[in-house]
Enzyme design. Sequence first.
Site, PDB file in Angstrom:
ATOM      1  N   LYS A  57      -2.556  -1.965  -3.398  1.00 32.38           N
ATOM      2  CA  LYS A  57      -3.542  -1.154  -2.724  1.00 32.38           C
ATOM      3  C   LYS A  57      -3.176   0.237  -2.951  1.00 32.38           C
ATOM      4  O   LYS A  57      -2.489   0.841  -2.000  1.00 32.38           O
ATOM      5  CB  LYS A  57      -3.713  -1.420  -1.184  1.00 32.38           C
ATOM      6  CG  LYS A  57      -4.856  -0.638  -0.464  1.00 32.38           C
ATOM      7  CD  LYS A  57      -5.112  -1.264   0.950  1.00 32.38           C
ATOM      8  CE  LYS A  57      -6.019  -0.080   1.606  1.00 32.38           C
ATOM      9  NZ  LYS A  57      -6.763  -1.114   2.650  1.00 32.38           N
TER      10      LYS A  57
ATOM     11  N   GLU B  89       0.822  -1.200  -0.157  1.00 33.37           N
ATOM     12  CA  GLU B  89       0.157   0.062  -0.233  1.00 33.37           C
ATOM     13  C   GLU B  89       0.805   1.312  -0.170  1.00 33.37           C
ATOM     14  O   GLU B  89       1.181   1.777   1.056  1.00 33.37           O
ATOM     15  CB  GLU B  89      -0.838   0.002   1.110  1.00 33.37           C
ATOM     16  CG  GLU B  89      -1.813   1.342   1.290  1.00 33.37           C
ATOM     17  CD  GLU B  89      -2.635   1.248   2.422  1.00 33.37           C
ATOM     18  OE1 GLU B  89      -2.891   0.247   3.192  1.00 33.37           O
ATOM     19  OE2 GLU B  89      -3.633   2.106   2.566  1.00 33.37           O
TER      20      GLU B  89
HETATM   21  P1  13P Z   1      -9.170   4.229   4.036  1.00 34.87           P
HETATM   22  O1  13P Z   1     -10.090   3.461   3.154  1.00 34.87           O
HETATM   23  O2  13P Z   1      -9.975   4.698   5.190  1.00 34.87           O
HETATM   24  O3  13P Z   1      -8.141   5.064   3.347  1.00 34.87           O
HETATM   25  O4  13P Z   1      -8.159   3.014   4.942  1.00 34.87           O
HETATM   26  C1  13P Z   1      -7.983   2.115   4.252  1.00 34.87           C
HETATM   27  C2  13P Z   1      -6.668   1.629   4.605  1.00 34.87           C
HETATM   28  O5  13P Z   1      -6.295   0.421   5.026  1.00 34.87           O
HETATM   29  C3  13P Z   1      -5.719   2.681   5.116  1.00 34.87           C
HETATM   30  O6  13P Z   1      -4.386   1.970   5.489  1.00 34.87           O
END
Ligand code: 13P
Length: 365
Positions: free
Chosen positions: A245, A203
């Site tokens: 992500k 991510e």
């Molecule tokens: P949000 O969808 O609220 O951005 O959270 C996703 C997430 O896992 C952030 O690390």
Amino acid sequence: MFMKEKNIKFKSLKKQIFYIGDFNKMNEKLLSIAKQMVIKGKGILAADESTPTCSKRFESIGVESTYESRNEYRDMLMGTDGLNEYISGVIMFDETLRQSTTCDDKTPFPEYLSSRGILPGIKVDTGAKTLAGFENEKITEGLDGLRDRLNNYYKLGARFAKWRAVITIGDDMPSDACIYANAHALARYARLCQEAGLVPIVEPEVLMDGSHTIETCYEVSQRTLNVVFEQLIMQHVLLEGIVLKPNMIISALNCNDQADINKVAELTFKCLKDNVPSDVPGIAFLSGGQSSDLASAHLNAMNKKYSNEMPWNVTFSYGRALQQDALNAWYGSNRKKGQAALLNRAKNNSLSSKGLASDLYENVN
Ligand code: 13P
């Protein structure tokens, strides 16, 4: 660089990986979990807020955050009937992974989720801290001792993990130092996960805070993804065994010129197509502070317009955009209302992941 050229580069680098590490049973398992996480029509529920973040969310509805109330809330979410129709996995925080259902049989959450066909996941980074030498930028920590922690999480039932890197846009930001340090950490984390049998969610979040344009978001996200994949390949990460992500390509929260849904879909698709190798099985977006409706409308537009050209499954891994309604409806005790709100969002995002939700978001912008 065009995708075609890029894939050739990725493929030749990947060959080297296969000569070094053989494509064994563990890899097959990883591939199968990764595919399951991003299977068409399902997405991932991010319910991995750290205790301080969860407490902030509870504060917004006037609920005290305690070990028990957090357990109760997460139990409400995960106990939603029918959730497994739309949700393939749930990301948990360390505390939650060790907690259990609140009903009589007190089943540990990982076991409970698995019994319902939902994959248990775990956030393993220890948070984003100030990057030394760059006072307005962050580096995500958590690599020390990670190998042992991952082995333990696997024993506790986790089958995938998450690590979030944060990239800030501003004057002279992001620096190359920030992008490289975070990409390196993501790659080291991802390879350790695969060694432990866990699929890493990678991510790299380019934040939507600030007043920058959608074009700036595009440029920074492109730069970031490029370095992330360079580092993943360098650290011998099996790209077929990860889930990416990313943020969507959007205008910053305080930008005067807010790009419309079609533009977001177009630039997000272009950025991913040019920078994410086709070996990656799936992309599950974060919502990042977008409203729940907009996050869903953007996902829908992308899948509706471009699904034929996408080599990966494109779905959601939302935290706020899945939970906000549920949190408000729950309000500390209303379990049934909270669950109905969560199921509604999960179902609508499932439709968006197939590009079938246009009617729901006609008037959103
Ligand atoms: P949000 O969808 O609220 O951005 O959270 C996703 C997430 O896992 C952030 O690390």
